[in-house]
Design an enzyme around this catalytic site. Structure first.
Site, short mmCIF file in Angstrom:
data_model
loop_
_atom_site.label_atom_id
_atom_site.label_comp_id
_atom_site.label_asym_id
_atom_site.label_seq_id
_atom_site.Cartn_x
_atom_site.Cartn_y
_atom_site.Cartn_z
N THR A 125 0.78 -1.38 0.00
CA THR A 125 0.08 -0.04 -0.07
C THR A 125 1.03 1.16 0.05
OG1 THR A 125 -1.42 1.22 1.49
CG2 THR A 125 -0.22 -0.28 2.61
N ASP A 126 0.30 2.39 -0.44
CA ASP A 126 1.14 3.51 -0.38
C ASP A 126 1.13 4.06 0.89
OD1 ASP A 126 -1.69 4.62 0.12
OD2 ASP A 126 -1.66 6.04 -1.30
N GLU A 127 0.60 3.44 2.01
CA GLU A 127 0.54 4.08 3.36
C GLU A 127 1.83 3.84 3.93
OE1 GLU A 127 -4.15 3.90 4.46
OE2 GLU A 127 -2.75 3.68 5.93
N TYR A 150 -1.45 -0.29 11.34
CA TYR A 150 -1.58 -1.29 10.12
C TYR A 150 -0.47 -0.78 8.99
CZ TYR A 150 -3.18 -1.51 5.05
OH TYR A 150 -3.32 -1.59 3.83
N LYS A 154 2.22 -3.47 7.23
CA LYS A 154 2.35 -3.81 5.83
C LYS A 154 3.95 -3.60 5.32
CE LYS A 154 -0.39 -4.68 3.01
NZ LYS A 154 -0.97 -5.72 2.80
#
Ligand code: NAD
Ligand code: DAU
Length: 346
Positions: A125-127, A150, A154
């Site tokens: 994810t870009d997060e 989260y 990741k």
């Protein structure tokens, strides 16, 4: 090619299962999913009788479950969508996030190494890049600076996956996509939650000042990029995926109300998310250059299609909005604002 798709009963994973079976007649798919609160076999009903498709219930963090599915035989590639995915839940309790996202990924990597798969696509994810200021966009070589439990979990799975490439030569490819929306998304995430509340004339809870920015991509577009990563991604590389459609949350919410013909008086500003990332934006020059890939579906079209899907799938909504969902909603939202207490649709 037989592909093990983990998390294929969730929002994006189920879209990918439908997408690959629709677009690759020679593909076989094993959908391996624990069916947590976010997993729903209704999402893959349309492929359930396809002879190229098989569902196996199992936990990616349970080595016996994973061994069992690999020993069933013939897996050429893995696409790992399975994860705990909601930032607010991770703020509440990080444990399931570390278990599934980190330990689960390690378990899958071990089995993939043992069975010598030809490709392991890790859906990230870009997060993991953290938060941006008003300018700029995440590149594949941007620093990894996750903010929430989260995104930290990741980032951990990304690092583990690459360690298996560097140490054992496992052909790992990582994709990092921006915020997805579309049919079948569980209504804990911004867009489906706002659509469902607006349809019921319930308050729309906007965190903080509503000016946080996300880049929205229709989920079929993400599937198309993941399939390209599976077929053409170079082992040991990261590929960012995005659409270019950056929007503030409040503008997204206003657009939903406009399409549904509902009043803006439904908007309710509530207590902010702790550690709330201000802005995400993706630099997609790598996939444009290497894959000639770009997003094709405009945000207004995609959002209108999504709203129409929720409007016409009341049975799906009724099943999702069970006691555990209402309990979740009550717990998350009354602590943001007491007036949001809600015991379900009238
Ligand atoms: P989701 O929450 O809708 O679905 C997750 C699926 O994983 C569910 O079917 C669930 O049952 C399954 N699962 C959870 N724990 C499991 C376990 N231990 N073993 C087996 N299956 C398990 O998630 P989503 O939004 O579809 O996201 C899919 C992937 O894409 C995730 O890896 C997520 O980090 C990534 N991603 C999501 C977005 C987004 O906007 N939603 C954007 C970029 C990347
Ligand atoms: O960027 C990719 C990520 O996008 C994925 O990796 C995550 O799995 C996915 O959940 C999503 O994370 P976000 O935190 O960006 O998504 P969410 O839908 O939870 O929130 C989007 C924005 O809307 C965020 O700024 C918080 C805000 N928000 C969210 C909810 C649920 C609200 O204002 N009100 C809400 O009720």
């Amino acid at each position: 090619m037989k592909v093990l798709v983990t998390g294929g009963a969730g929002f994006i994973g189920s879209g990918f299962v439908r997408y690959i079976l629709r677009n690759r007649p020679e593909a076989g798919v094993i959908n391996f999913d624990l069916l947590t609160y976010a997993g729903n076999l209704r999402n893959v009903e349309e492929v359930a009788r396809d002879p190229r498709y098989r569902f196996v219930r199992g936990d990616i963090a349970n080595a016996d479950d994973v061994r069992g599915v690999f020993e069933g035989g013939g897996i050429d590639a893995v696409v790992n969508f399975a994860a705990e995915t909601h930032v607010d839940r991770s703020i509440d309790d990080a444990s399931p996030f570390v278990r599934t996202n980190v330990l689960g990924t390690q378990c899958l990597l071990d089995a993939a190494k043992k069975h010598g798969v030809a490709k392991f696509v890790q859906i990230s994810t870009d997060e993991v890049y953290g938060s941006l200021g008003p300018e700029g966009a995440f590149r594949e070589d941007s620093p990894i600076e996750p903010s929430s439990p989260y995104s930290a979990s990741k980032a951990g799975s990304d690092h583990l996956a690459f360690s298996y490439f560097k140490t054992y030569g496992l052909p790992v490819v990582i994709t990092r996509c921006s915020n997805n929306y579309g049919p079948y998304q569980f209504p804990e995430k911004l867009i489906p939650l706002m659509i469902m509340n607006a349809m019921d004339d319930k308050p729309l809870p906007v965190y903080g000042d509503g000016k946080n920015v996300r880049e929205w991509i229709f989920t079929d577009e993400h599937s198309r990029a993941v399939l390209t990563a599976l077929e053409r991604g170079n082992p040991g590389e990261v590929y960012n995926v995005g659409s270019g459609y950056e929007m503030t949350n409040i503008d997204v919410v206003r657009e939903i109300l406009r399409i549904l013909g509902k009043p803006e008086s439904l908007i309710k500003y509530v207590k902010d998310r702790p550690g709330h990332d201000r802005r995400y934006a993706i630099d997609t020059s790598k996939i444009r250059r290497e894959w000639n890939w770009s997003a094709e579906i405009g945000f207004s079209d995609g959002l209108a299609q999504t709203i129409e899907w929720y409007r016409t799938h009341q049975d799906w909504i009724r099943e999702i909005r069970d006691a555990s969902y209402l309990n979740y909603y009550e717990r998350m939202y009354t602590r943001r604002d007491q007036t949001l207490a809600w015991s379900g649709p009238e």
